[in-house]
Design a protein around this motif. Structure first.
Motif, PDB file in Angstrom:
ATOM      1  N   ALA A  10     -26.410  23.570  26.909  1.00 34.01           N
ATOM      2  CA  ALA A  10     -26.789  22.655  25.831  1.00 34.01           C
ATOM      3  C   ALA A  10     -25.643  22.448  24.849  1.00 34.01           C
ATOM      4  O   ALA A  10     -25.428  21.328  24.373  1.00 34.01           O
ATOM      5  CB  ALA A  10     -28.020  23.178  25.108  1.00 34.01           C
ATOM      6  N   ALA A  11     -24.895  23.492  24.560  1.00 33.48           N
ATOM      7  CA  ALA A  11     -23.774  23.374  23.613  1.00 33.48           C
ATOM      8  C   ALA A  11     -22.721  22.401  24.138  1.00 33.48           C
ATOM      9  O   ALA A  11     -22.138  21.629  23.366  1.00 33.48           O
ATOM     10  CB  ALA A  11     -23.154  24.736  23.340  1.00 33.48           C
ATOM     11  N   TRP A  12     -22.480  22.398  25.434  1.00 34.24           N
ATOM     12  CA  TRP A  12     -21.487  21.500  26.008  1.00 34.24           C
ATOM     13  C   TRP A  12     -21.961  20.051  25.914  1.00 34.24           C
ATOM     14  O   TRP A  12     -21.204  19.163  25.552  1.00 34.24           O
ATOM     15  CB  TRP A  12     -21.195  21.885  27.464  1.00 34.24           C
ATOM     16  N   ASP A  17     -21.700  14.778  23.136  1.00 32.37           N
ATOM     17  CA  ASP A  17     -22.360  13.798  22.281  1.00 32.37           C
ATOM     18  C   ASP A  17     -21.560  13.587  20.996  1.00 32.37           C
ATOM     19  O   ASP A  17     -21.278  12.446  20.610  1.00 32.37           O
ATOM     20  CB  ASP A  17     -23.784  14.252  21.957  1.00 32.37           C
ATOM     21  N   ARG A  18     -21.178  14.649  20.360  1.00 36.62           N
ATOM     22  CA  ARG A  18     -20.396  14.547  19.111  1.00 36.62           C
ATOM     23  C   ARG A  18     -19.051  13.866  19.343  1.00 36.62           C
ATOM     24  O   ARG A  18     -18.590  13.088  18.516  1.00 36.62           O
ATOM     25  CB  ARG A  18     -20.163  15.926  18.521  1.00 36.62           C
ATOM     26  N   GLN A  19     -18.424  14.185  20.451  1.00 31.53           N
ATOM     27  CA  GLN A  19     -17.090  13.663  20.725  1.00 31.53           C
ATOM     28  C   GLN A  19     -17.094  12.187  21.117  1.00 31.53           C
ATOM     29  O   GLN A  19     -16.190  11.447  20.747  1.00 31.53           O
ATOM     30  CB  GLN A  19     -16.431  14.487  21.832  1.00 31.53           C
ATOM     31  N   TYR A  50     -26.589  14.049  32.182  1.00 32.43           N
ATOM     32  CA  TYR A  50     -27.611  15.074  32.356  1.00 32.43           C
ATOM     33  C   TYR A  50     -28.000  15.210  33.827  1.00 32.43           C
ATOM     34  O   TYR A  50     -28.232  16.306  34.318  1.00 32.43           O
ATOM     35  CB  TYR A  50     -28.828  14.712  31.512  1.00 32.43           C
ATOM     36  N   ALA A  51     -28.033  14.103  34.525  1.00 30.16           N
ATOM     37  CA  ALA A  51     -28.476  14.091  35.922  1.00 30.16           C
ATOM     38  C   ALA A  51     -27.351  14.322  36.928  1.00 30.16           C
ATOM     39  O   ALA A  51     -27.621  14.487  38.114  1.00 30.16           O
ATOM     40  CB  ALA A  51     -29.154  12.764  36.226  1.00 30.16           C
ATOM     41  N   ARG A  57     -15.597  19.720  32.699  1.00 32.11           N
ATOM     42  CA  ARG A  57     -15.180  19.455  31.322  1.00 32.11           C
ATOM     43  C   ARG A  57     -13.938  18.560  31.272  1.00 32.11           C
ATOM     44  O   ARG A  57     -13.854  17.656  30.459  1.00 32.11           O
ATOM     45  CB  ARG A  57     -14.915  20.775  30.610  1.00 32.11           C
ATOM     46  N   GLU A  58     -12.995  18.806  32.166  1.00 33.05           N
ATOM     47  CA  GLU A  58     -11.736  18.057  32.165  1.00 33.05           C
ATOM     48  C   GLU A  58     -11.913  16.588  32.519  1.00 33.05           C
ATOM     49  O   GLU A  58     -11.102  15.752  32.146  1.00 33.05           O
ATOM     50  CB  GLU A  58     -10.728  18.686  33.146  1.00 33.05           C
ATOM     51  N   THR A  59     -12.951  16.267  33.265  1.00 35.89           N
ATOM     52  CA  THR A  59     -13.159  14.888  33.705  1.00 35.89           C
ATOM     53  C   THR A  59     -14.332  14.199  33.012  1.00 35.89           C
ATOM     54  O   THR A  59     -14.640  13.055  33.318  1.00 35.89           O
ATOM     55  CB  THR A  59     -13.378  14.838  35.227  1.00 35.89           C
ATOM     56  N   ALA A  60     -14.963  14.887  32.076  1.00 31.55           N
ATOM     57  CA  ALA A  60     -16.157  14.343  31.428  1.00 31.55           C
ATOM     58  C   ALA A  60     -15.871  13.036  30.695  1.00 31.55           C
ATOM     59  O   ALA A  60     -16.643  12.081  30.792  1.00 31.55           O
ATOM     60  CB  ALA A  60     -16.762  15.367  30.471  1.00 31.55           C
TER      61      ALA A  60
END
Length: 73
Positions: A10-12, A17-19, A50-51, A57-60
């Motif tokens: 959830a933190a990620w 979302d914030r970023q 989510y799905a 992380r590097e490609t998000a």
């Protein structure tokens, strides 16, 4: 939203979302001219994240804007 729980912490998801939320909102507002529709489209992008299994992380960021481009097409 999918029936299964996301495999992402959830933190990620909150960090993503914030970023990216403000940039996505601006992108969709320019495309649609409608703030409510832009917000719906941002939610769609985050629902895709989510799905999506295996997102790293590097490609998000790249995935987020690719999904945004597909959403606005």
């Amino acid at each position: 939203m999918p029936e299964h729980a996301s495999s992402y912490p959830a933190a990620w998801l909150t960090d993503l979302d914030r970023q990216y939320r403000a940039s996505l909102l601006a992108f969709f507002r320019r495309r649609t001219g409608n703030p409510a529709e832009a917000e719906d489209m941002v939610q769609e992008v985050f629902a895709r994240i989510y799905a999506t299994a295996g997102l790293e992380r590097e490609t998000a960021g790249a995935y987020i804007f690719r999904a945004a481009g597909q959403s606005s097409a």
